[in-house]
Write a protein that holds these residues in place. Structure first.
Motif, PDB file in Angstrom:
ATOM      1  N   ASP A   9       0.355 -29.198  86.898  1.00  0.00           N
ATOM      2  CA  ASP A   9      -0.980 -29.266  86.291  1.00  0.00           C
ATOM      3  C   ASP A   9      -0.963 -30.178  85.074  1.00  0.00           C
ATOM      4  OD1 ASP A   9      -2.574 -27.775  87.933  1.00  0.00           O
ATOM      5  OD2 ASP A   9      -2.395 -25.911  86.786  1.00  0.00           O
ATOM      6  N   GLU A  10       0.133 -30.096  84.325  1.00  0.00           N
ATOM      7  CA  GLU A  10       0.240 -30.880  83.095  1.00  0.00           C
ATOM      8  C   GLU A  10       0.147 -32.381  83.390  1.00  0.00           C
ATOM      9  OE1 GLU A  10       3.922 -30.187  81.052  1.00  0.00           O
ATOM     10  OE2 GLU A  10       3.227 -31.098  79.189  1.00  0.00           O
ATOM     11  N   THR A  13      -3.308 -33.305  85.165  1.00  0.00           N
ATOM     12  CA  THR A  13      -4.432 -33.329  84.219  1.00  0.00           C
ATOM     13  C   THR A  13      -4.386 -34.598  83.371  1.00  0.00           C
ATOM     14  OG1 THR A  13      -4.414 -30.914  84.116  1.00  0.00           O
ATOM     15  CG2 THR A  13      -5.624 -32.051  82.387  1.00  0.00           C
ATOM     16  N   PHE A  15      -3.059 -37.362  84.194  1.00  0.00           N
ATOM     17  CA  PHE A  15      -3.440 -38.476  85.065  1.00  0.00           C
ATOM     18  C   PHE A  15      -4.950 -38.538  85.233  1.00  0.00           C
ATOM     19  CE2 PHE A  15      -4.783 -39.904  89.261  1.00  0.00           C
ATOM     20  CZ  PHE A  15      -4.363 -41.219  89.207  1.00  0.00           C
ATOM     21  N   ALA A  16      -5.540 -37.373  85.561  1.00  0.00           N
ATOM     22  CA  ALA A  16      -6.994 -37.341  85.795  1.00  0.00           C
ATOM     23  C   ALA A  16      -7.748 -37.785  84.556  1.00  0.00           C
ATOM     24  CB  ALA A  16      -7.432 -35.934  86.206  1.00  0.00           C
ATOM     25  N   ALA A  17      -7.190 -37.472  83.387  1.00  0.00           N
ATOM     26  CA  ALA A  17      -7.845 -37.837  82.137  1.00  0.00           C
ATOM     27  C   ALA A  17      -7.599 -39.300  81.769  1.00  0.00           C
ATOM     28  CB  ALA A  17      -7.363 -36.926  81.007  1.00  0.00           C
ATOM     29  N   GLY A  18      -6.688 -39.961  82.485  1.00  0.00           N
ATOM     30  CA  GLY A  18      -6.369 -41.343  82.140  1.00  0.00           C
ATOM     31  C   GLY A  18      -5.453 -41.447  80.935  1.00  0.00           C
ATOM     32  N   LEU A  19      -4.627 -40.437  80.743  1.00  0.00           N
ATOM     33  CA  LEU A  19      -3.801 -40.382  79.530  1.00  0.00           C
ATOM     34  C   LEU A  19      -2.305 -40.571  79.788  1.00  0.00           C
ATOM     35  CD1 LEU A  19      -5.611 -37.394  77.765  1.00  0.00           C
ATOM     36  CD2 LEU A  19      -5.731 -39.798  77.132  1.00  0.00           C
ATOM     37  N   GLU A  42      -7.052 -33.171  92.030  1.00  0.00           N
ATOM     38  CA  GLU A  42      -7.358 -34.221  91.056  1.00  0.00           C
ATOM     39  C   GLU A  42      -8.871 -34.413  90.937  1.00  0.00           C
ATOM     40  OE1 GLU A  42      -7.797 -38.287  89.329  1.00  0.00           O
ATOM     41  OE2 GLU A  42      -8.424 -37.668  91.329  1.00  0.00           O
ATOM     42  N   LEU A  45     -10.206 -31.822  88.744  1.00  0.00           N
ATOM     43  CA  LEU A  45      -9.926 -32.096  87.331  1.00  0.00           C
ATOM     44  C   LEU A  45     -10.879 -33.153  86.778  1.00  0.00           C
ATOM     45  CD1 LEU A  45      -6.046 -31.887  87.475  1.00  0.00           C
ATOM     46  CD2 LEU A  45      -7.540 -30.444  86.071  1.00  0.00           C
ATOM     47  N   ARG A  46     -11.256 -34.116  87.626  1.00  0.00           N
ATOM     48  CA  ARG A  46     -12.223 -35.104  87.142  1.00  0.00           C
ATOM     49  C   ARG A  46     -13.615 -34.498  86.987  1.00  0.00           C
ATOM     50  NH1 ARG A  46     -13.083 -38.627  90.554  1.00  0.00           N
ATOM     51  NH2 ARG A  46     -11.548 -38.054  92.118  1.00  0.00           N
ATOM     52  N   GLY A  49     -13.392 -33.021  83.795  1.00  0.00           N
ATOM     53  CA  GLY A  49     -13.520 -34.113  82.833  1.00  0.00           C
ATOM     54  C   GLY A  49     -14.983 -34.519  82.653  1.00  0.00           C
TER      55      GLY A  49
END
Lengths: 217, 196
Positions: A9-10, A13, A15-19, A42, A45-46, A49
């Protein structure tokens, strides 16, 4: 068959946040290309987001931004859309996210041979990261290695096993810290995987130098 | 670290999708401006919270809004809520900038609208209900969980970095986030059984 070992998840998440840093973005995209259930995770998660964006503390924009954007629409209508990645890497056997970097076909890759293990180095410009496509001969053992930071591997073809389990296509192996492990490729097939390490420059407790890409603008 | 505010004027997921459709089919600038007024301040706040300066944040807001105009026809309300779509464009703009001049641009809808498995809404109506539920669920999270969700979506920080900074045990950070994500996912898929 779906992968068994997924992104945490870490990582997903982030990745989905673009971080995530670019090497881990590629790792995550490669897993997602091979894992339907994680594509659904994913997407959720978006959607989360999206809710975070809807609740973002609004900041008023400059009075001229509206005008600038409207003017940009005129320019955009007159210009062809920028080329997209949609076609890039189509028609080959390399998963599309990876094909953007190395081309679409495995049989046209230029491997640098190092005994039983050949490699292609990717993103050499990413300081603090080592990103490699690895090809391991059937039955071959990777040399014992330890690392100070994170080693993340996603299998693309074939399979390998180490003391933590068996990893087939799409499976992600995450190794932290100084675990001494020696992955062995299975006997009947070449194993190709993407391996990302962030040692030795890894900052403790961080995903590494993410990318604040904006710092460099 | 201040809590986010819900915007004083909020457009429903259904209204947002109508507006994007009008942009797509009629090139309706009135509809576009309504979307601009809704999203530009949120996007600016979003990018500012990610550490960008005023001018950089506004440049990106402009990029995202122009992409929305150009790609409106690709938006499919049966596949995703407008919030998800705009968030994805905003995220991809960051990644594109990183890769600029080295890689082809990511599709705004890739892997956003790529077929995915698992529980997924099968109609625009369900999508809009789902978007409204997740918004509400986020608003209802206990502050300690909401803050961790915001950090996860705004900051480059691993769980252990967050734990260290907030002076919390790592296990607490992980369990709070797990709980929060579980609630938000259940809100997305009201009827789906996501336990376990």
């Amino acid at each position: 068959m779906n992968p068994v070992h997924h992104l945490s998840d870490e990582l997903l998440t982030a990745f989905a946040a673009g971080l995530l840093a670019e090497p881990l973005v590629l790792l995550a995209e490669t897993h997602l290309a091979l894992c339907g259930p994680c594509r659904a995770r994913e997407r959720d998660l978006r959607a989360i987001g999206g809710a975070v964006l809807e609740r973002a503390a609004a900041e008023s924009v400059g009075t001229d931004l509206r005008g600038r954007v409207l003017a940009a629409l005129d320019a955009a209508d007159g210009a062809p859309a920028r080329p997209c990645a949609r076609e890039a890497g189509a028609g080959g056997d390399v998963p599309r996210p990876l094909a953007r970097y190395v081309g679409a076909r495995f049989d046209q890759l230029k491997w640098r041979s190092r005994g039983p293990v050949s490699e292609i180095r990717l993103m050499p410009e990413q300081e603090g990261w080592v990103t490699r496509l690895l090809k391991i001969r059937p039955g071959a053992t990777m040399p014992d290695h330890t690392h100070e930071g994170l080693e993340a591997t996603v299998v693309i073809r074939g399979a390998f096993s180490d003391c933590t389990g068996r990893y087939g296509p799409g499976d992600v192996a995450l190794v932290h810290g100084d675990l001494d492990h020696s992955p062995v490729a299975e006997e009947d097939e070449v194993c190709i995987c993407l391996a990302v390490t962030d040692a030795p420059l890894r900052l403790t407790g961080s995903f590494g130098r993410f990318l604040n890409p904006f710092v460099r603008l | 670290m201040s809590a986010d505010h819900s915007a004083s004027e909020t457009l429903s997921p259904h209204r947002l999708a109508d507006l994007v459709e009008r942009v797509a089919t009629e090139r309706d600038r009135g509809a576009f401006l309504e979307l601009f007024d809704h999203y530009a301040p949120k996007l600016k706040g979003f990018y500012r919270r990610r550490g960008l300066g005023e001018a950089q944040a506004e440049d990106l807001v402009q990029d995202v809004m122009v992409s929305l105009w150009q790609r409106a026809a690709q938006y499919d309300r049966a596949q995703a809520g407008v919030s998800t779509w705009v968030f994805t464009i905003a995220r991809n703009r960051q990644i594109d900038i990183l890769r600029r001049e080295r890689r082809p641009e990511l599709d705004a809808d890739e892997p956003a609208l790529a077929p995915s498995e698992g529980p997924q809404p099968d109609s625009a109506f369900e999508n809009e209900q789902s978007a409204a539920r997740v918004r509400a669920a986020l608003a209802e999270l206990p502050e300690e969980q909401a803050e961790l969700i915001r950090i996860s979506f705004y900051e480059e920080a691993s769980h252990s970095a967050i734990a260290e900074r907030m002076d919390l045990p790592l296990g607490t950070v992980k369990s709070r986030l797990r709980l929060a994500l579980q609630k938000l996912r259940s809100a997305l898929h009201e009827d789906a059984d996501l336990d376990g």
